[in-house]
Structures are given as structure tokens and as C-alpha cells.
Design a protein around this motif. Structure first.
Motif, PDB file in Angstrom:
ATOM      1  N   ALA A  31      13.879  37.002 -19.612  1.00  0.00           N
ATOM      2  CA  ALA A  31      14.024  38.227 -20.931  1.00  0.00           C
ATOM      3  C   ALA A  31      14.513  39.533 -19.979  1.00  0.00           C
ATOM      4  N   LEU A  32      14.020  39.740 -18.937  1.00  0.00           N
ATOM      5  CA  LEU A  32      14.100  40.923 -18.291  1.00  0.00           C
ATOM      6  C   LEU A  32      15.646  40.990 -17.695  1.00  0.00           C
ATOM      7  N   SER A  33      15.961  39.947 -17.100  1.00  0.00           N
ATOM      8  CA  SER A  33      17.328  39.435 -16.691  1.00  0.00           C
ATOM      9  C   SER A  33      18.393  39.896 -17.857  1.00  0.00           C
ATOM     10  N   MET A  34      18.044  39.330 -18.944  1.00  0.00           N
ATOM     11  CA  MET A  34      19.094  39.814 -19.968  1.00  0.00           C
ATOM     12  C   MET A  34      18.989  41.195 -20.282  1.00  0.00           C
ATOM     13  N   ALA A  35      17.909  41.576 -20.362  1.00  0.00           N
ATOM     14  CA  ALA A  35      17.849  43.275 -20.848  1.00  0.00           C
ATOM     15  C   ALA A  35      18.553  44.016 -19.938  1.00  0.00           C
ATOM     16  N   LEU A  36      18.366  43.733 -18.533  1.00  0.00           N
ATOM     17  CA  LEU A  36      18.829  44.560 -17.500  1.00  0.00           C
ATOM     18  C   LEU A  36      20.426  44.289 -17.716  1.00  0.00           C
ATOM     19  N   LYS A  37      20.901  43.152 -17.836  1.00  0.00           N
ATOM     20  CA  LYS A  37      22.377  42.782 -17.890  1.00  0.00           C
ATOM     21  C   LYS A  37      23.119  43.738 -19.002  1.00  0.00           C
ATOM     22  N   LYS A  38      22.243  43.513 -20.191  1.00  0.00           N
ATOM     23  CA  LYS A  38      22.918  44.305 -21.560  1.00  0.00           C
ATOM     24  C   LYS A  38      22.728  45.780 -21.198  1.00  0.00           C
ATOM     25  N   LEU A  39      21.907  46.343 -20.564  1.00  0.00           N
ATOM     26  CA  LEU A  39      21.683  47.663 -20.302  1.00  0.00           C
ATOM     27  C   LEU A  39      23.134  47.985 -19.539  1.00  0.00           C
ATOM     28  N   GLU A  40      23.315  47.353 -18.445  1.00  0.00           N
ATOM     29  CA  GLU A  40      24.491  47.412 -17.447  1.00  0.00           C
ATOM     30  C   GLU A  40      25.932  47.387 -18.471  1.00  0.00           C
ATOM     31  N   GLN A  41      25.919  46.598 -19.315  1.00  0.00           N
ATOM     32  CA  GLN A  41      27.177  46.398 -20.116  1.00  0.00           C
ATOM     33  C   GLN A  41      27.222  47.720 -20.926  1.00  0.00           C
ATOM     34  N   GLN A  42      26.118  48.127 -21.577  1.00  0.00           N
ATOM     35  CA  GLN A  42      26.145  49.307 -22.323  1.00  0.00           C
ATOM     36  C   GLN A  42      26.515  50.475 -21.505  1.00  0.00           C
ATOM     37  N   CYS A  43      26.035  50.509 -20.378  1.00  0.00           N
ATOM     38  CA  CYS A  43      26.380  51.827 -19.602  1.00  0.00           C
ATOM     39  C   CYS A  43      27.801  51.701 -18.807  1.00  0.00           C
ATOM     40  N   GLY A  44      28.518  50.281 -18.507  1.00  0.00           N
ATOM     41  CA  GLY A  44      29.434  50.204 -17.827  1.00  0.00           C
ATOM     42  C   GLY A  44      29.666  50.528 -16.421  1.00  0.00           C
ATOM     43  N   PHE A  45      28.307  50.113 -15.786  1.00  0.00           N
ATOM     44  CA  PHE A  45      28.525  50.150 -14.470  1.00  0.00           C
ATOM     45  C   PHE A  45      27.142  49.176 -13.945  1.00  0.00           C
ATOM     46  N   THR A  46      27.107  48.884 -12.700  1.00  0.00           N
ATOM     47  CA  THR A  46      26.029  48.051 -12.275  1.00  0.00           C
ATOM     48  C   THR A  46      24.976  48.934 -11.696  1.00  0.00           C
ATOM     49  N   ILE A  47      23.788  48.570 -12.307  1.00  0.00           N
ATOM     50  CA  ILE A  47      22.674  49.343 -12.022  1.00  0.00           C
ATOM     51  C   ILE A  47      21.765  48.878 -10.965  1.00  0.00           C
ATOM     52  N   VAL A  48      21.522  47.730 -10.869  1.00  0.00           N
ATOM     53  CA  VAL A  48      20.828  46.835  -9.728  1.00  0.00           C
ATOM     54  C   VAL A  48      21.854  46.116  -8.721  1.00  0.00           C
ATOM     55  N   ASP A  49      21.574  46.413  -7.547  1.00  0.00           N
ATOM     56  CA  ASP A  49      22.023  45.663  -6.566  1.00  0.00           C
ATOM     57  C   ASP A  49      21.382  44.476  -6.092  1.00  0.00           C
ATOM     58  N   ARG A  50      21.967  43.158  -6.398  1.00  0.00           N
ATOM     59  CA  ARG A  50      21.258  42.017  -6.407  1.00  0.00           C
ATOM     60  C   ARG A  50      21.550  41.182  -5.232  1.00  0.00           C
ATOM     61  N   ASN A  51      22.127  41.847  -4.041  1.00  0.00           N
ATOM     62  CA  ASN A  51      22.470  41.184  -3.129  1.00  0.00           C
ATOM     63  C   ASN A  51      21.669  41.260  -1.897  1.00  0.00           C
ATOM     64  N   HIS A  52      20.645  41.607  -2.276  1.00  0.00           N
ATOM     65  CA  HIS A  52      19.445  41.717  -1.220  1.00  0.00           C
ATOM     66  C   HIS A  52      18.158  41.162  -1.599  1.00  0.00           C
ATOM     67  N   TYR A  53      17.393  40.760  -0.674  1.00  0.00           N
ATOM     68  CA  TYR A  53      16.283  39.949  -1.023  1.00  0.00           C
ATOM     69  C   TYR A  53      15.198  40.865  -1.931  1.00  0.00           C
ATOM     70  N   ARG A  54      15.177  42.149  -1.990  1.00  0.00           N
ATOM     71  CA  ARG A  54      14.621  42.885  -2.743  1.00  0.00           C
ATOM     72  C   ARG A  54      15.447  43.685  -3.728  1.00  0.00           C
ATOM     73  N   LEU A  55      15.025  43.955  -4.705  1.00  0.00           N
ATOM     74  CA  LEU A  55      16.084  44.654  -5.685  1.00  0.00           C
ATOM     75  C   LEU A  55      16.113  45.946  -5.303  1.00  0.00           C
ATOM     76  N   ARG A  56      17.404  46.395  -5.388  1.00  0.00           N
ATOM     77  CA  ARG A  56      17.785  47.926  -5.011  1.00  0.00           C
ATOM     78  C   ARG A  56      18.384  48.583  -6.229  1.00  0.00           C
ATOM     79  N   LEU A  57      18.265  49.746  -6.616  1.00  0.00           N
ATOM     80  CA  LEU A  57      19.214  50.481  -7.473  1.00  0.00           C
ATOM     81  C   LEU A  57      20.540  50.876  -6.889  1.00  0.00           C
ATOM     82  N   THR A  58      21.577  50.758  -7.482  1.00  0.00           N
ATOM     83  CA  THR A  58      22.893  51.234  -6.845  1.00  0.00           C
ATOM     84  C   THR A  58      22.819  52.669  -6.769  1.00  0.00           C
ATOM     85  N   GLU A  59      23.834  53.546  -6.142  1.00  0.00           N
ATOM     86  CA  GLU A  59      23.781  54.729  -6.266  1.00  0.00           C
ATOM     87  C   GLU A  59      23.789  55.324  -7.734  1.00  0.00           C
ATOM     88  N   ALA A  60      24.734  54.776  -8.354  1.00  0.00           N
ATOM     89  CA  ALA A  60      24.895  55.188  -9.785  1.00  0.00           C
ATOM     90  C   ALA A  60      23.760  54.908 -10.693  1.00  0.00           C
TER      91      ALA A  60
END
Length: 299
Positions: A31-60
């Protein structure tokens, strides 16, 4: 985009993983994963960097989250205010001190009220020569702390309680008194010197009538600070509370005026006053109880 999606973003930013954030919000990880993906679609940019072991926010994402935090904080404040008001507490409270009252002993109770009722906006004013009571008369303030004279009871609108004393002096500068041909012994000698009087008609009470004499030449002053400056500039003699001229008396730049007709300062009671038609809310009632009980202890 809604408040829930921002709350999810907050939980993710404060967690090491989606699983940890999901536990914090009592939601499932999908549910959280879907909510985050929907938020990113609404914003038009990637919010969370998923390429690391721990979640990180992108600069944007970090910039976006900084702004989101302000909204979340305002939402928390709004909820707290609603809860506060639902209990009948005041949205705001107006307190008016007469400038003749030494306020330091009364401030700790205001600090307590500020800490106990942080959602109530406190407004404090310091008013000249009975203007605090004039405001209360017209319900332009909620509590007044002012010198009190028995004649005020005849006005009928006030409910007063004694909480202290005031001490008002007649003072003049050495330069002004030097104009006298002889040392000051009689109040009649002051008739030749200008008198500084309060430019206030609050409660239709002329505080100058507390004195046995008024000079023929008068200069009206509309606040205590201007009164002190005029006194120091040798413009006339006048009345101020002792605490307002403490430093000047110590340094000798102002002198108390004593004569056989006026042997000492004008003293009386300071009263805490409310309007008879105005019910006190929890914050005002707290201050009322604190200040009146403080007087009982000191008596």
C-alpha cells in the motif's frame, strides 16, 4: 496529492525501509509502495532513490519534503487548535497593564499560561493613565491591571480584586527647581513652574486632582516615556510611578518633590479587574487564580 500521501512521505523519509514505514503507519508495504508511486506520478519527478539498501530522498525529493513538512506542521497545529477551542479555551486573550503598575512580579504567571495554553494567542499592552480600565469598560480587553480608586466602583461595570500596590511620585529635574528663587518648601512655589499632566480622559478621571495644587501653565503628555523625557528636559514637574524613574532618582537627574502640603508619594492599591458581563475562559481564569492567590501569599 493529499495530506495522507504527505504523511506517508514523512514516514518514509524517517525510516530505513518501506517495511519500517509501513509498520509505523499501520499499513501494508504494498500500500505504501503504491501511494509513493502515485505521488511521484502526480509530481512528475522521482522522490525516492530506490537504488540503495536504505531509502534515500532524491535532491528534488528533499526539496519537496522540506515544503511538505511545513504543511504537516500547520496541520498538526490546526488539529491542536481545534482540540483547544473545543474545550472552550480562548482563541486569544487580551491583557492590559497600566504603566503605573510594576509588572515584573506578574510576568511568571503569564509565562505559565503561555506554556500551558500554547494555542491561545496572548496580547499584552501597557497603557497610559487608566487607559487599561477604559479599554475594559468598552470590552476592548479581557483583563486589566491598574491603580484603583474607590470612585471607580460607581461605574458599575467592573469586578476588581486587590493584588498589589502602586507608588506614584511628583518629580522634577534639578534644572527646573533651580528656577525657584528659594528652596522648595511650599507647594505654592510650584505654581510658578510648568506642570506636566497626562493627556488622557480615561474614565473622565483627572489624576491631576490627586494633588492639592495645579500650575497655571500646563503641558499635556500622552505617554509615560514622553513624560520622563519632558521631565529630564526641564519642561515641567509631574507624576510618574517610582519604578519608572528608579534609575533617574538614583542618579539624581530627577528629584522627588516633597513639601509640607505634599509630604510623600501617592500610594494605593493595584487591582486585577474584569468586566462584569464578560465570562472568563480557562486561560483568563488561570491567570486570575494565579494573581489573586499570589496576593494572598504576599499579604
Amino acid at each position: 496529492m493529499n495530506l495522507t500521501s504527505l504523511q506517508i512521505l514523512q514516514a518514509i523519509s524517517q525510516s530505513d525501509s518501506l517495511q519500517q514505514a509501513a509498520l509505523q503507519l499501520h499499513k501494508t508495504q504494498p500500500a505504501l509502495s503504491m501511494a509513493l508511486k502515485k505521488l511521484e506520478q502526480q509530481c512528475g519527478f522521482t522522490i525516492v532513490d530506490r537504488n540503495h539498501y536504505r531509502l534515500r530522498l532524491t535532491e528534488a525529493g528533499q526539496r519537496f519534503y522540506q515544503q511538505a513538512q511545513q504543511l504537516l506542521h500547520q496541520h498538526a497545529q490546526l488539529k491542536s487548535l481545534a482540540k483547544h477551542l473545543s474545550r472552550g479555551a480562548e482563541a486569544s486573550l487580551r491583557i492590559s497593564f497600566d504603566e503605573a503598575v510594576e509588572p515584573s512580579a506578574l510576568m511568571p504567571a503569564i509565562l505559565q499560561a503561555q506554556q500551558l495554553f500554547p494555542q491561545t494567542e496572548l496580547s499584552i499592552s501597557f497603557d497610559y493613565r487608566l487607559q487599561a480600565l477604559e479599554k475594559l469598560k468598552h470590552q476592548q480587553t479581557d483583563l486589566a491591571i491598574s491603580p484603583w480608586f474607590p470612585v471607580f466602583i460607581s461605574l458599575g461595570q467592573f469586578e476588581p480584586v486587590a493584588i498589589g500596590e502602586f507608588d506614584i511620585l511628583c518629580v522634577a529635574s534639578p534644572g527646573l527647581l533651580a528656577r525657584l528663587q528659594e528652596p522648595l518648601l511650599s507647594i505654592q512655589q510650584l505654581h510658578a513652574l510648568p506642570q506636566l499632566v497626562a493627556d488622557s480622559n480615561a474614565l473622565d478621571f483627572d489624576s491631576g486632582k490627586l494633588l492639592p495644587l495645579q500650575s497655571s501653565q500646563r503641558l499635556k503628555i500622552n505617554n509615560s516615556q514622553s513624560m520622563k523625557q519632558a521631565l529630564l528636559a526641564d519642561l515641567g514637574w509631574g507624576m510618574l510611578a517610582r519604578h519608572q524613574v528608579k534609575t533617574e532618582l538614583e542618579h539624581g537627574t530627577l528629584l522627588p518633590i516633597y513639601t509640607k502640603e505634599m509630604p510623600g508619594p501617592i500610594r494605593g492599591e493595584v487591582h486585577l479587574v474584569k468586566h462584569r458581563d464578560q465570562l472568563l475562559g480557562p486561560v483568563a481564569d488561570f491567570l486570575w487564580q494565579q494573581w489573586t492567590s499570589q496576593q494572598q501569599v504576599s499579604s
